[in-house]
Design a protein around this motif. Structure first.
Motif, PDB file in Angstrom:
ATOM      1  N   GLY A 204      11.238  -9.572  -6.237  1.00 43.52           N
ATOM      2  CA  GLY A 204      10.126  -8.706  -5.869  1.00 43.52           C
ATOM      3  C   GLY A 204      10.577  -7.280  -5.602  1.00 43.52           C
ATOM      4  N   ARG A 205       9.857  -6.322  -6.188  1.00 42.64           N
ATOM      5  CA  ARG A 205      10.247  -4.923  -6.042  1.00 42.64           C
ATOM      6  C   ARG A 205       9.556  -4.248  -4.855  1.00 42.64           C
ATOM      7  NH1 ARG A 205      13.969  -6.517  -9.233  1.00 42.64           N
ATOM      8  NH2 ARG A 205      13.995  -5.854 -11.398  1.00 42.64           N
ATOM      9  N   GLY A 206       8.779  -5.017  -4.084  1.00 41.18           N
ATOM     10  CA  GLY A 206       8.029  -4.422  -2.973  1.00 41.18           C
ATOM     11  C   GLY A 206       8.869  -4.191  -1.738  1.00 41.18           C
ATOM     12  N   LYS A 215       8.055 -17.674  -5.843  1.00 44.58           N
ATOM     13  CA  LYS A 215       6.759 -17.411  -5.209  1.00 44.58           C
ATOM     14  C   LYS A 215       5.624 -17.986  -6.058  1.00 44.58           C
ATOM     15  CE  LYS A 215       6.194 -13.341  -2.947  1.00 44.58           C
ATOM     16  NZ  LYS A 215       5.889 -11.916  -2.771  1.00 44.58           N
ATOM     17  N   ASN A 232      -0.121  -5.666  -4.654  1.00 43.46           N
ATOM     18  CA  ASN A 232       0.109  -4.786  -3.516  1.00 43.46           C
ATOM     19  C   ASN A 232       0.418  -3.373  -4.019  1.00 43.46           C
ATOM     20  OD1 ASN A 232       0.977  -3.469  -1.224  1.00 43.46           O
ATOM     21  ND2 ASN A 232       2.223  -5.182  -0.476  1.00 43.46           N
ATOM     22  N   GLU A 235       1.766   1.080  -1.418  1.00 46.13           N
ATOM     23  CA  GLU A 235       2.886   2.026  -1.393  1.00 46.13           C
ATOM     24  C   GLU A 235       2.919   2.980  -0.198  1.00 46.13           C
ATOM     25  OE1 GLU A 235       5.306   3.522  -4.949  1.00 46.13           O
ATOM     26  OE2 GLU A 235       3.538   4.770  -4.837  1.00 46.13           O
ATOM     27  N   GLY A 236       3.334   2.454   0.923  1.00 49.79           N
ATOM     28  CA  GLY A 236       3.302   3.262   2.135  1.00 49.79           C
ATOM     29  C   GLY A 236       4.588   3.989   2.451  1.00 49.79           C
ATOM     30  N   GLY A 323       0.671  -2.592   4.180  1.00 46.12           N
ATOM     31  CA  GLY A 323       1.514  -2.965   3.048  1.00 46.12           C
ATOM     32  C   GLY A 323       2.151  -4.318   3.286  1.00 46.12           C
ATOM     33  N   GLU A 325       2.281  -8.165   3.797  1.00 40.56           N
ATOM     34  CA  GLU A 325       1.347  -9.021   3.068  1.00 40.56           C
ATOM     35  C   GLU A 325       0.264  -9.660   3.939  1.00 40.56           C
ATOM     36  OE1 GLU A 325       4.152 -11.315   0.925  1.00 40.56           O
ATOM     37  OE2 GLU A 325       4.550 -12.706   2.562  1.00 40.56           O
ATOM     38  N   ASN A 359       2.058  -9.740  -5.155  1.00 43.76           N
ATOM     39  CA  ASN A 359       3.175  -9.073  -5.810  1.00 43.76           C
ATOM     40  C   ASN A 359       2.969  -7.573  -5.844  1.00 43.76           C
ATOM     41  OD1 ASN A 359       3.635 -11.884  -7.819  1.00 43.76           O
ATOM     42  ND2 ASN A 359       5.311 -10.908  -6.704  1.00 43.76           N
ATOM     43  N   ASN A 360       4.092  -6.911  -5.862  1.00 43.92           N
ATOM     44  CA  ASN A 360       4.099  -5.461  -5.912  1.00 43.92           C
ATOM     45  C   ASN A 360       3.796  -4.964  -7.344  1.00 43.92           C
ATOM     46  OD1 ASN A 360       6.437  -3.309  -6.772  1.00 43.92           O
ATOM     47  ND2 ASN A 360       5.285  -2.711  -4.965  1.00 43.92           N
ATOM     48  N   THR A 363       6.864  -5.021  -9.715  1.00 47.99           N
ATOM     49  CA  THR A 363       7.190  -6.394 -10.087  1.00 47.99           C
ATOM     50  C   THR A 363       6.288  -6.819 -11.240  1.00 47.99           C
ATOM     51  OG1 THR A 363       7.400  -6.776  -7.698  1.00 47.99           O
ATOM     52  CG2 THR A 363       7.543  -8.697  -9.120  1.00 47.99           C
ATOM     53  N   GLY A 540       7.929  -7.491   9.361  1.00 51.93           N
ATOM     54  CA  GLY A 540       8.988  -6.670   8.792  1.00 51.93           C
ATOM     55  C   GLY A 540       9.025  -5.259   9.348  1.00 51.93           C
TER      56      GLY A 540
HETATM   57  C1  LIG Z   1       5.724  -2.871   7.199  1.00 52.47           C
HETATM   58  C2  LIG Z   1       5.753  -3.341   5.791  1.00 52.47           C
HETATM   59  C3  LIG Z   1       5.244  -2.534   4.786  1.00 52.47           C
HETATM   60  C4  LIG Z   1       5.230  -2.952   3.467  1.00 52.47           C
HETATM   61  N1  LIG Z   1       4.720  -2.125   2.532  1.00 52.47           N
HETATM   62  C5  LIG Z   1       4.698  -2.538   1.243  1.00 52.47           C
HETATM   63  C6  LIG Z   1       4.152  -1.693   0.248  1.00 52.47           C
HETATM   64  O1  LIG Z   1       3.716  -0.579   0.530  1.00 52.47           O
HETATM   65  N2  LIG Z   1       4.125  -2.127  -1.034  1.00 52.47           N
HETATM   66  C7  LIG Z   1       4.606  -3.370  -1.382  1.00 52.47           C
HETATM   67  O2  LIG Z   1       4.544  -3.718  -2.544  1.00 52.47           O
HETATM   68  N3  LIG Z   1       5.146  -4.176  -0.454  1.00 52.47           N
HETATM   69  C8  LIG Z   1       5.201  -3.809   0.845  1.00 52.47           C
HETATM   70  N4  LIG Z   1       5.731  -4.648   1.788  1.00 52.47           N
HETATM   71  C9  LIG Z   1       6.250  -5.956   1.350  1.00 52.47           C
HETATM   72  C10 LIG Z   1       5.147  -6.988   1.268  1.00 52.47           C
HETATM   73  O3  LIG Z   1       4.985  -7.599   2.532  1.00 52.47           O
HETATM   74  C11 LIG Z   1       5.456  -8.075   0.271  1.00 52.47           C
HETATM   75  O4  LIG Z   1       6.734  -8.549   0.540  1.00 52.47           O
HETATM   76  C12 LIG Z   1       5.419  -7.629  -1.153  1.00 52.47           C
HETATM   77  O5  LIG Z   1       4.211  -7.030  -1.463  1.00 52.47           O
HETATM   78  C13 LIG Z   1       5.625  -8.805  -2.030  1.00 52.47           C
HETATM   79  O6  LIG Z   1       5.663  -8.417  -3.384  1.00 52.47           O
HETATM   80  P1  LIG Z   1       6.970  -8.604  -4.255  1.00 52.47           P
HETATM   81  O7  LIG Z   1       7.495  -9.998  -4.043  1.00 52.47           O
HETATM   82  O8  LIG Z   1       6.507  -8.376  -5.641  1.00 52.47           O
HETATM   83  O9  LIG Z   1       7.937  -7.580  -3.789  1.00 52.47           O
HETATM   84  C14 LIG Z   1       5.760  -4.230   3.121  1.00 52.47           C
HETATM   85  C15 LIG Z   1       6.297  -5.026   4.120  1.00 52.47           C
HETATM   86  C16 LIG Z   1       6.308  -4.596   5.441  1.00 52.47           C
HETATM   87  C17 LIG Z   1       6.883  -5.483   6.478  1.00 52.47           C
END
Ligand SMILES: Cc1cc2nc3c(=O)[nH]c(=O)nc-3n(C[C@H](O)[C@H](O)[C@H](O)COP(=O)(O)O)c2cc1C
Ligand code: FES
Lengths: 635, 190
Positions: A204-206, A215, A232, A235-236, A323, A325, A359-360, A363, A540
């Protein structure tokens, strides 16, 4: 009719704006948030006017594309003449736009000094990073082999960004869009898809780097009448804009991947949760969804197969924690966006209590390419533990700011100095910050660390979403740690005590240190707070909030010591530790400092030495910057 | 953008809101709560803030307590419960902008308008946002956004000119509006 046949029909009827082998001149203008900020809309208007005035409107195609990622040279205009290699003009303001039409298009005389390769060439021919990708994917390295910035990239997630009109589904279809979806629908079972993604070892690229195949497998395994697929796009992380650029430049790739994901896990509905701060991305997504619905790529029977899947948009509302999940799910449900403890994970109980896969954007954007080129192809790129490519947003004090996509495992040095062109104004590289507020700062000693999930974690930073901010010696690392703590403290949702209070207390200590009131014992206090916040926080956000402090303590301890012991800020940033004086010997009494001082604390008669009233001075440094005689002393 | 403040007492507007809520409810019959945030976005876009009257109205239409709607609206920094200026200025305080000196741009904006971050000028023309995170144009840091316009590579000494452009635009718009009212009045008179 199979999905492939239906897609073929759609593709045959498509009227793309962009021909791959143009038969008439094409002008491609990057229109994206970053380009618009640099004035691309004006450039566009002037190009259109000039073409019109020259009577060329019907002979030349003016086309908008996403951003190719070379931010600091925006607005970029690519000229494609039939039978010639493409040319990319940089910093095209209205004046240049007019001249390009008149001179290059009309008179056939390109203007070499404005082309991207002239300014970019670093003395030696560019060394392409890899030649792994078959077919179209490597078109960036094919066309721009001579430009270091592009030749050293390998674009998979960003493969179409900057190459197609993002508002035209026909453009996407023309370069093989939705072929991965048709392949999945015709030839693969849900299990096959999950296996392919698992074997590609895509993570995952998030931020967290969780294996995507796993997943999908978990969500697929759940028995439920309804499941959801969420993208997702919140993008914060400040300093990261790869998701924005992907959505603005190639929204259909993300839609395609979501349908594939929905098919694999057994979901019928998808949501894209996108930040309200990205109006252009929202507009283009809406359009893409409409176009996909019109062509039965979304809806009751996707490509005529009877599989039903639809996508809706949900807008964020300015909360960073959304952001995360579980907070994101709460927000879609119309609640305050607060995270909840996991387990249960969303794959078991997510949106409305149903199994949900999140998913981001990045990803997802890689997934159609994996399906088409095969899991092995992807797994061969990058490193053993981190396969494929990663997009980085290169920003801060670096010459070539922009978006780059490189195989995992390249070093920081290659990114910052080879692609990024190093630090501007001859300053010294000091630190690279990765992973946003959850990440860390790496010092020059880590320049040769390969960038992958595991090496970065070992070095005390994290991959995060891919923001890479370069700092030179004008940045104070204690101040940077304070900056991130201010951010997390502000964005902490307040639900759990360790995060709410821990970030606040750490911030207070950092504030003390930066105002010269730090104590020797603060090291120990910070360390203890870091441990507690990391271990006891609910989500997180809190679990990683201490990383900026821990990493700066680890790699830049001497700067903390300078603040605490010597009460000085080596980078001249912390205002309370600075003071300004006029050097009476050098001052000629020109009065410039007096005029720029925002608080009017400088006094003196013309042609006589001036003085600064210390009590009023806010140490803003305006006089220091303005003085032409180096007569202001900073200490 | 100058908001149509008079819409607050326009029955058509409230009817439009009801229709929107109804549509959202129909689209998600089992999960209509999901409509809440889109509806708040709509209200915020119309007025530049979420008025108390709208909170009560939305709460009633969705059948939840007003305190719940208020709780959601106040959680998200995008929604403002107080009237905002015609233009919202966000000076990016993201990392890339921070290391490129966005703090001095923000200081200059505040100095020019004589407000603190988070405040609105007395003439209701500008609100300076205090929560501007990354605007996604980090490659052009420091970045300032005024409504939807993104200004790139802003230096403190350019702030005054940029603001002047908006002040002039607001004047023009106000004048145009007054003329319209006048034309209306004359038409009615005749
Ligand atoms: C505080 C916090 C902020 C997050 N912000 C983002 C975000 O802006 N974009 C994102 O894709 N994942 C973010 N994540 C991660 C997500 O919880 C989640 O792991 C992710 O969207 C999973 O997608 P992936 O498996 O494709 O990475 C954040 C996690 C935390 C704890
Ligand atoms: S940090 Fe300012 S736009 Fe991203």
């Amino acid at each position: 009719m199979t999905a492939t046949e239906m897609l073929q029909q759609l593709t045959e009827n498509a009227q793309p704006h962009l021909a791959l082998q143009p038969e008439r001149p094409q002008l491609l203008v990057g229109i994206a948030t970053c380009a618009n900020a640099a004035g691309a809309k004006k450039t566009w208007a002037r190009l259109a006017e000039t073409l019109d005035a020259a009577g060329l409107t019907d002979d030349v195609d003016l086309i908008q594309v996403g951003c190719v990622g070379r931010c600091s040279l925006e607005p970029l205009v690519e000229v494609r003449m039939p039978g010639e290699p493409p040319r990319m003009y940089t910093e095209v303001d209205e004046r240049r736009a007019e001249i390009i039409v008149r001179q290059d298009i009309e008179a056939g005389q390109p203007i070499p000094t404005w082309l991207i390769d002239e300014g970019e060439r670093l003395g030696e021919p560019a060394r392409p990073v890899a030649d792994v990708a078959p077919g179209e994917i490597n078109v960036f390295t094919r066309d721009w082999r001579h430009v270091d910035f592009f030749a050293r990239q390998l674009r998979i997630a960003l493969r179409n960004v900057g190459r197609i009109d993002p508002e035209s589904i026909d453009d996407y279809l023309a370069i093989g869009g939705y072929a991965a979806l048709a392949k999945v629908l015709d030839e693969m079972s849900g299990d096959d898809v999950v296996t392919a993604i698992t074997e590609s070892k895509l993570r995952g690229r998030g931020g967290a780097g969780f294996p995507t195949g796993l997943k999908w497998k978990f969500t697929r395994a759940e028995e439920a009448d309804t499941k959801y697929m969420i993208c997702n796009a919140d993008e914060g992380d400040p300093g990261a804009f790869m998701d924005r650029s992907t959505l603005e430049g190639d929204p259909h790739s993300v839609l395609e991947a979501m349908v594939i994901g929905g098919f694999a896990i057994g979901a019928g509905q998808g949501y894209i949760y996108v930040r309200a701060e990205y109006p252009l991305a929202i507009k283009r997504l809406r359009r893409a969804i409409d176009q996909a619905r019109e062509r039965d790529i979304l809806g009751d029977s996707v490509l005529g197969t009877g599989f039903s899947f639809d996508i809706d948009l949900r807008l964020g509302a300015g909360a960073f924690v959304c952001g995360e999940e579980t907070a994101l799910i709460a927000s879609i449900e119309g609640k305050r966006g607060m995270p909840r403890p996991r387990p249960p994970y969303p794959s078991v109980s997510g949106l409305w209590g149903k199994p949900t896969c999140i998913n981001n954007v990045e990803t997802l954007a890689s997934i159609p390419a994996i399906i088409l080129n095969g899991a092995e192809w992807f797994a061969d790129i990058g490193t053993e533990g981190s396969t494929g490519t990663k997009v980085f947003a290169l920003a801060g004090n670096v010459n070539n700011t922009g978006l780059i996509e490189v195989p995992m495992g390249v070093t920081l040095r290659e990114i910052i100095f080879d692609l990024g062109g190093g630090v501007p104004e001859g300053r010294k590289f000091k630190a690279a910050q990765t992973g946003g507020p959850s990440g860390g700062c790496l010092s020059a000693a880590y320049l040769d660390t390969p960038i992958d999930y595991d090496s970065l974690r070992e070095a005390g930073a994290i991959m995060g979403s891919g923001g890479l901010i370069v700092m030179d010696d004008t940045s104070c690392m204690v101040d940077i740690a304070k900056f991130f703590l201010t951010f997390t403290q502000d964005e902490s949702c307040g639900r759990c005590t360790p995060c709410r209070e821990g970030t606040k207390r750490m911030l207070e200590i950092l504030e003390r240190i930066t105002t010269g009131k730090g104590e020797e014992r603060d090291f120990e206090r910070l360390q203890r707070l870091c441990d507690a916040t990391t271990r006891a926080s609910l989500c997180g956000l809190g679990q990683t909030a201490a990383n900026p402090v821990l990493s700066t303590l680890r790699h830049f301890r001497e700067e903390y010591e300078a603040h605490i012991v010597d009460h000085c800020c080596p980078a001249h940033v912390c205002k309370s530790l600075l003071h300004y004086e006029v050097d009476a010997e050098r001052c000629v009494g020109c009065g410039l400092c007096k005029r720029v001082c925002p608080v009017h604390c400088i006094v003196g008669e013309p042609r006589e030495a001036h003085t600064i009233t210390r009590e009023v001075c806010t140490a803003c440094g305006a006089c220091y910057e303005a003085c032409k005689f180096d007569a202001i002393i900073r200490s | 953008m100058l908001y149509q403040r008079e819409a607050l007492d326009s029955p058509q507007w409230w009817q439009g809101l009801d229709e929107m809520i109804e549509r959202e409810r129909e689209a998600n019959p089992d999960s209509w709560q999901t409509a809440l945030i889109p509806v708040l976005h709509y209200v915020q876009d119309c007025f530049g803030y979420v008025p108390a009257k709208a909170i009560n109205h939305v709460a009633q239409a969705l059948g939840v307590p007003a305190s719940y709607v208020c709780g959601v609206a106040s959680f998200y920094s995008y929604f403002s419960l107080e009237p905002r200026g015609a233009y919202t200025i966000s000076v990016c305080q993201g990392t890339a902008c921070f290391v490129r000196g966005s703090q001095s741009v923000l200081d200059e904006v505040c100095r020019q308008l004589d407000v603190k971050p988070g405040e609105t000028t007395p003439d209701m023309l500008f609100t300076v946002s205090d929560s501007a995170r990354c605007l996604g144009a980090c490659g052009q840091a420091p970045v300032m956004m005024i409504d939807d316009d993104v200004h790139a590579n802003v230096q403190p000494n350019e702030v005054q000119d940029i603001l002047a452009g908006y002040i002039a635009e607001a004047r023009r718009e106000m004048q145009a509006r007054e003329e319209l009212i006048e034309i209306d009045a004359r038409a009615q008179h005749e």
